[in-house]
Design a protein around this motif. Structure first.
Motif, PDB file in Angstrom:
ATOM      1  N   GLU A 234      -6.209   5.450   2.754  1.00 51.01           N
ATOM      2  CA  GLU A 234      -5.259   6.425   2.225  1.00 51.01           C
ATOM      3  C   GLU A 234      -4.016   5.727   1.673  1.00 51.01           C
ATOM      4  O   GLU A 234      -3.503   6.094   0.603  1.00 51.01           O
ATOM      5  N   ARG A 235      -3.534   4.716   2.395  1.00 42.60           N
ATOM      6  CA  ARG A 235      -2.353   3.974   1.978  1.00 42.60           C
ATOM      7  C   ARG A 235      -2.572   3.295   0.634  1.00 42.60           C
ATOM      8  O   ARG A 235      -1.766   3.425  -0.288  1.00 42.60           O
ATOM      9  N   ARG A 236      -3.689   2.578   0.526  1.00 37.89           N
ATOM     10  CA  ARG A 236      -3.953   1.835  -0.709  1.00 37.89           C
ATOM     11  C   ARG A 236      -4.171   2.783  -1.885  1.00 37.89           C
ATOM     12  O   ARG A 236      -3.689   2.534  -2.985  1.00 37.89           O
ATOM     13  N   GLU A 237      -4.889   3.864  -1.662  1.00 36.59           N
ATOM     14  CA  GLU A 237      -5.134   4.836  -2.729  1.00 36.59           C
ATOM     15  C   GLU A 237      -3.820   5.471  -3.206  1.00 36.59           C
ATOM     16  O   GLU A 237      -3.618   5.670  -4.413  1.00 36.59           O
ATOM     17  N   ALA A 238      -2.930   5.795  -2.265  1.00 33.08           N
ATOM     18  CA  ALA A 238      -1.653   6.415  -2.638  1.00 33.08           C
ATOM     19  C   ALA A 238      -0.807   5.469  -3.494  1.00 33.08           C
ATOM     20  O   ALA A 238      -0.230   5.887  -4.512  1.00 33.08           O
ATOM     21  N   LEU A 239      -0.735   4.210  -3.096  1.00 36.34           N
ATOM     22  CA  LEU A 239       0.054   3.245  -3.866  1.00 36.34           C
ATOM     23  C   LEU A 239      -0.569   3.014  -5.240  1.00 36.34           C
ATOM     24  O   LEU A 239       0.127   2.957  -6.257  1.00 36.34           O
ATOM     25  N   HIS A 240      -1.891   2.901  -5.276  1.00 36.25           N
ATOM     26  CA  HIS A 240      -2.592   2.716  -6.551  1.00 36.25           C
ATOM     27  C   HIS A 240      -2.340   3.896  -7.481  1.00 36.25           C
ATOM     28  O   HIS A 240      -1.994   3.730  -8.658  1.00 36.25           O
ATOM     29  N   ASP A 241      -2.500   5.115  -6.970  1.00 36.06           N
ATOM     30  CA  ASP A 241      -2.346   6.307  -7.795  1.00 36.06           C
ATOM     31  C   ASP A 241      -0.902   6.524  -8.224  1.00 36.06           C
ATOM     32  O   ASP A 241      -0.645   7.166  -9.256  1.00 36.06           O
ATOM     33  N   ALA A 242       0.037   5.992  -7.453  1.00 34.87           N
ATOM     34  CA  ALA A 242       1.454   6.085  -7.814  1.00 34.87           C
ATOM     35  C   ALA A 242       1.871   4.995  -8.804  1.00 34.87           C
ATOM     36  O   ALA A 242       3.014   4.988  -9.272  1.00 34.87           O
ATOM     37  N   GLY A 243       0.955   4.074  -9.101  1.00 34.94           N
ATOM     38  CA  GLY A 243       1.255   2.991 -10.038  1.00 34.94           C
ATOM     39  C   GLY A 243       2.117   1.896  -9.437  1.00 34.94           C
ATOM     40  O   GLY A 243       2.845   1.212 -10.147  1.00 34.94           O
ATOM     41  N   ILE A 244       1.999   1.718  -8.111  1.00 38.80           N
ATOM     42  CA  ILE A 244       2.798   0.716  -7.405  1.00 38.80           C
ATOM     43  C   ILE A 244       1.903  -0.437  -6.982  1.00 38.80           C
ATOM     44  O   ILE A 244       0.833  -0.222  -6.410  1.00 38.80           O
ATOM     45  N   ASP A 245       2.324  -1.651  -7.262  1.00 42.92           N
ATOM     46  CA  ASP A 245       1.583  -2.823  -6.791  1.00 42.92           C
ATOM     47  C   ASP A 245       1.641  -2.853  -5.265  1.00 42.92           C
ATOM     48  O   ASP A 245       2.724  -2.842  -4.678  1.00 42.92           O
ATOM     49  N   ASP A 246       0.493  -2.895  -4.648  1.00 44.26           N
ATOM     50  CA  ASP A 246       0.419  -2.823  -3.193  1.00 44.26           C
ATOM     51  C   ASP A 246       0.754  -4.182  -2.585  1.00 44.26           C
ATOM     52  O   ASP A 246       0.030  -5.159  -2.772  1.00 44.26           O
ATOM     53  N   PRO A 247       1.863  -4.280  -1.812  1.00 41.61           N
ATOM     54  CA  PRO A 247       2.255  -5.549  -1.213  1.00 41.61           C
ATOM     55  C   PRO A 247       1.609  -5.806   0.149  1.00 41.61           C
ATOM     56  O   PRO A 247       1.872  -6.823   0.788  1.00 41.61           O
ATOM     57  N   THR A 248       0.756  -4.885   0.588  1.00 43.64           N
ATOM     58  CA  THR A 248       0.168  -4.949   1.925  1.00 43.64           C
ATOM     59  C   THR A 248      -0.877  -6.058   2.016  1.00 43.64           C
ATOM     60  O   THR A 248      -1.665  -6.248   1.089  1.00 43.64           O
ATOM     61  N   THR A 249      -0.898  -6.760   3.122  1.00 45.64           N
ATOM     62  CA  THR A 249      -1.972  -7.707   3.410  1.00 45.64           C
ATOM     63  C   THR A 249      -3.065  -6.984   4.184  1.00 45.64           C
ATOM     64  O   THR A 249      -2.809  -6.404   5.235  1.00 45.64           O
ATOM     65  N   TYR A 250      -4.286  -6.998   3.620  1.00 42.49           N
ATOM     66  CA  TYR A 250      -5.425  -6.350   4.261  1.00 42.49           C
ATOM     67  C   TYR A 250      -6.432  -7.398   4.718  1.00 42.49           C
ATOM     68  O   TYR A 250      -6.698  -8.365   3.999  1.00 42.49           O
ATOM     69  N   GLU A 251      -6.984  -7.183   5.884  1.00 37.77           N
ATOM     70  CA  GLU A 251      -8.025  -8.086   6.390  1.00 37.77           C
ATOM     71  C   GLU A 251      -9.283  -7.988   5.534  1.00 37.77           C
ATOM     72  O   GLU A 251      -9.953  -8.993   5.257  1.00 37.77           O
ATOM     73  N   THR A 252      -9.617  -6.764   5.099  1.00 39.21           N
ATOM     74  CA  THR A 252     -10.783  -6.519   4.242  1.00 39.21           C
ATOM     75  C   THR A 252     -10.336  -5.721   3.034  1.00 39.21           C
ATOM     76  O   THR A 252      -9.672  -4.700   3.184  1.00 39.21           O
ATOM     77  N   MET A 253     -10.710  -6.195   1.839  1.00 39.31           N
ATOM     78  CA  MET A 253     -10.267  -5.542   0.613  1.00 39.31           C
ATOM     79  C   MET A 253     -11.376  -4.788  -0.094  1.00 39.31           C
ATOM     80  O   MET A 253     -11.129  -4.006  -1.006  1.00 39.31           O
ATOM     81  N   SER A 254     -12.625  -4.993   0.268  1.00 39.48           N
ATOM     82  CA  SER A 254     -13.740  -4.433  -0.505  1.00 39.48           C
ATOM     83  C   SER A 254     -13.850  -2.931  -0.319  1.00 39.48           C
ATOM     84  O   SER A 254     -13.526  -2.387   0.746  1.00 39.48           O
ATOM     85  N   ASN A 255     -14.290  -2.263  -1.366  1.00 41.70           N
ATOM     86  CA  ASN A 255     -14.596  -0.821  -1.354  1.00 41.70           C
ATOM     87  C   ASN A 255     -13.425   0.046  -0.955  1.00 41.70           C
ATOM     88  O   ASN A 255     -13.599   1.099  -0.352  1.00 41.70           O
ATOM     89  N   LEU A 256     -12.209  -0.397  -1.290  1.00 42.40           N
ATOM     90  CA  LEU A 256     -11.044   0.404  -0.939  1.00 42.40           C
ATOM     91  C   LEU A 256     -10.767   1.496  -1.952  1.00 42.40           C
ATOM     92  O   LEU A 256     -10.207   2.532  -1.619  1.00 42.40           O
TER      93      LEU A 256
END
Length: 224
Positions: A201-223
């Motif tokens: 939800e966090r990554r989708e919200a930042l993506h849809d808002a047009g914001i570069d996501d600064p979060t470090t994720y352990e797993t990035m696939s299929n987000l």
């Protein structure tokens, strides 16, 4: 100078931190509740950081009985948290029964003790399907109960109730919030897991808002 008359329930996540900055001029006190969730410790660090930065008094109130007596995967360790989309069926196990009701009740007593008029909470529209104590009907009823039960008529303020997390992220962008300094992951690890519903939800919200996501994720696939 305008009198600050509001307490904010501040988790340290994206939504409440955004609200902290947006309504800074109204907020006299921020309260974070330590109820034993997997991610409480990480959230508290973030909440404290932003309050120190803004010069807002911050207190942490322990509610350990919730972890001891309540049933929720959010209280049962990282391995209990479901992976996948942020939706009602997948995330239902993360409900902590009446969590917001308990926190608002405590914050209400604190508000009246401090001579403050409002308690602010950062629920949003994406929570409605999953969490009963985030829905508009609950907020309205809880506010009425608090007002009836206090001499000064303390009420709930929930300005994000009918907007999305994407819209909240857009609000945050206007204030230059670094979302790397917030925490969302329900597993509670050193970095966001990237696969639980809240990470998605966090990554989708930042993506849809047009914001570069600064979060470090352990797993990035299929987000997305």
């Amino acid at each position: 100078m305008k009198k600050k008359d509001t307490i904010i329930v501040l988790s340290g996540g994206m939504d409440s931190v955004t609200m902290l900055y947006e309504f800074y001029s109204d907020i006299a006190l921020a309260v974070t509740f330590n109820y034993g969730s997997n991610h409480n410790a990480r959230e508290i660090e973030c909440a404290r950081l932003h309050c120190e930065r803004l010069g807002i008094e911050h207190i942490v109130i322990p509610l350990e009985f919730m972890k001891q007596y309540f049933a929720s995967s959010l209280l049962d360790g990282a391995e209990a948290i479901p992976e996948g989309n942020y939706d009602d069926e997948n995330m239902k196990s993360t409900v902590v029964p009446f969590r917001n009701g308990i926190m608002l009740a405590v914050a209400c007593g604190l508000a009246e003790s401090r001579g403050l008029s409002h308690v602010m909470i950062a629920n949003h529209s994406g929570d409605h399907a999953i969490y009963p104590d985030c829905r508009p009907a609950f907020v309205k009823a809880m506010s009425a109960a608090m007002s009836a039960g206090t001499y000064d008529g303390v009420t709930v303020m929930a300005p994000y109730t009918n907007i999305s997390k994407t819209e909240i992220a857009r609000h945050g962008a206007r204030f230059g919030i670094n979302y790397a300094e917030t925490y969302s992951c329900y597993k509670g690890g050193e970095v966001h897991c990237g696969v639980c519903g809240t990470c998605r939800e966090r990554r989708e919200a930042l993506h849809d808002a047009g914001i570069d996501d600064p979060t470090t994720y352990e797993t990035m696939s299929n987000l997305l």
